[in-house]
Write a protein that holds these residues in place. Structure first.
Motif, PDB file in Angstrom:
ATOM      1  N   LYS A  45      16.501  27.292 -21.494  1.00 41.61           N
ATOM      2  CA  LYS A  45      15.530  28.315 -21.092  1.00 41.61           C
ATOM      3  C   LYS A  45      14.743  27.873 -19.862  1.00 41.61           C
ATOM      4  O   LYS A  45      14.516  28.658 -18.945  1.00 41.61           O
ATOM      5  CB  LYS A  45      14.583  28.649 -22.242  1.00 41.61           C
ATOM      6  N   ALA A  46      14.314  26.627 -19.847  1.00 39.86           N
ATOM      7  CA  ALA A  46      13.575  26.127 -18.685  1.00 39.86           C
ATOM      8  C   ALA A  46      14.458  26.136 -17.448  1.00 39.86           C
ATOM      9  O   ALA A  46      14.007  26.494 -16.353  1.00 39.86           O
ATOM     10  CB  ALA A  46      13.044  24.724 -18.950  1.00 39.86           C
TER      11      ALA A  46
ATOM     12  N   PRO B  96       7.294  21.365 -13.096  1.00 44.14           N
ATOM     13  CA  PRO B  96       8.325  22.279 -13.601  1.00 44.14           C
ATOM     14  C   PRO B  96       9.663  21.583 -13.844  1.00 44.14           C
ATOM     15  O   PRO B  96      10.387  21.933 -14.770  1.00 44.14           O
ATOM     16  CB  PRO B  96       8.457  23.328 -12.496  1.00 44.14           C
TER      17      PRO B  96
ATOM     18  N   GLU C 179      17.032  28.153 -16.795  1.00 41.16           N
ATOM     19  CA  GLU C 179      17.206  29.536 -16.342  1.00 41.16           C
ATOM     20  C   GLU C 179      15.950  30.041 -15.628  1.00 41.16           C
ATOM     21  O   GLU C 179      16.038  30.712 -14.602  1.00 41.16           O
ATOM     22  CB  GLU C 179      17.572  30.434 -17.524  1.00 41.16           C
ATOM     23  N   SER C 180      14.807  29.711 -16.164  1.00 40.97           N
ATOM     24  CA  SER C 180      13.546  30.115 -15.547  1.00 40.97           C
ATOM     25  C   SER C 180      13.385  29.486 -14.164  1.00 40.97           C
ATOM     26  O   SER C 180      13.010  30.174 -13.203  1.00 40.97           O
ATOM     27  CB  SER C 180      12.379  29.710 -16.449  1.00 40.97           C
ATOM     28  N   LEU C 181      13.664  28.201 -14.049  1.00 40.73           N
ATOM     29  CA  LEU C 181      13.517  27.529 -12.754  1.00 40.73           C
ATOM     30  C   LEU C 181      14.530  28.042 -11.735  1.00 40.73           C
ATOM     31  O   LEU C 181      14.206  28.178 -10.557  1.00 40.73           O
ATOM     32  CB  LEU C 181      13.661  26.015 -12.913  1.00 40.73           C
ATOM     33  N   ARG C 182      15.729  28.322 -12.185  1.00 43.06           N
ATOM     34  CA  ARG C 182      16.737  28.853 -11.260  1.00 43.06           C
ATOM     35  C   ARG C 182      16.277  30.174 -10.653  1.00 43.06           C
ATOM     36  O   ARG C 182      16.599  30.485  -9.518  1.00 43.06           O
ATOM     37  CB  ARG C 182      18.080  29.030 -11.966  1.00 43.06           C
ATOM     38  N   ALA C 183      15.492  30.921 -11.414  1.00 40.92           N
ATOM     39  CA  ALA C 183      15.025  32.221 -10.928  1.00 40.92           C
ATOM     40  C   ALA C 183      13.761  32.122 -10.077  1.00 40.92           C
ATOM     41  O   ALA C 183      13.479  33.025  -9.296  1.00 40.92           O
ATOM     42  CB  ALA C 183      14.760  33.146 -12.125  1.00 40.92           C
ATOM     43  N   SER C 184      13.020  31.017 -10.211  1.00 41.59           N
ATOM     44  CA  SER C 184      11.712  31.010  -9.558  1.00 41.59           C
ATOM     45  C   SER C 184      11.385  29.766  -8.728  1.00 41.59           C
ATOM     46  O   SER C 184      10.436  29.790  -7.952  1.00 41.59           O
ATOM     47  CB  SER C 184      10.615  31.154 -10.624  1.00 41.59           C
ATOM     48  N   TYR C 185      12.105  28.699  -8.874  1.00 38.87           N
ATOM     49  CA  TYR C 185      11.719  27.431  -8.239  1.00 38.87           C
ATOM     50  C   TYR C 185      12.433  27.267  -6.904  1.00 38.87           C
ATOM     51  O   TYR C 185      13.646  27.409  -6.816  1.00 38.87           O
ATOM     52  CB  TYR C 185      12.068  26.267  -9.166  1.00 38.87           C
TER      53      TYR C 185
END
Length: 118
Positions: A19-20, A110, A22-28
């Motif tokens: 989950k982390a 992150p 996927e989240s970072l791939r979208a926002s980092y």
């Protein structure tokens, strides 16, 4: 029997939380790490570099030994300001470096959050 999907993913640099990730791939933006390196370089240049802070601590120690413990002079008085001015300058440089490092920590956090929760 239902087996839930793995909560981690294997990467070349170890297992990470899915989950982390996927989240970072979208926002980092990884470029922010390089930008921070530039800010760190600027901060270190402003304070004279890590070696300068180390030398400042050693100089202040020598001055403190003379003032507080009566040791012989090891730093020429013509080469320095008063002990409190030296201490204040060092304190300001330490604060500036801490502020810079705290900023960097926010960019690293992150990525640390990728730790899998087994």
């Amino acid at each position: 029997m239902h087996i839930p999907p793995a909560s981690f993913r294997v990467t070349p640099y170890g297992e990470v939380d899915v989950k982390a990730l996927e989240s970072l791939r979208a926002s980092y933006e990884t470029s922010q790490l390089l930008n921070w390196v530039d800010r760190l370089d600027a901060c270190l240049a402003q304070i004279g570099g890590i070696t300068s802070i180390r030398d400042d601590f050693l100089r202040l120690h020598a001055m403190a030994m003379t003032v507080l413990e009566g040791s012989l002079l090891t730093i020429a008085t013509s080469d320095v300001d008063s002990i409190w001015e030296e201490a204040m300058t060092l304190q300001e440089n330490i604060s500036a470096l801490c502020s810079c490092l705290q900023s960097g920590s926010k960019h690293v956090a992150p990525l640390a959050a990728l730790a899998p929760d087994y």
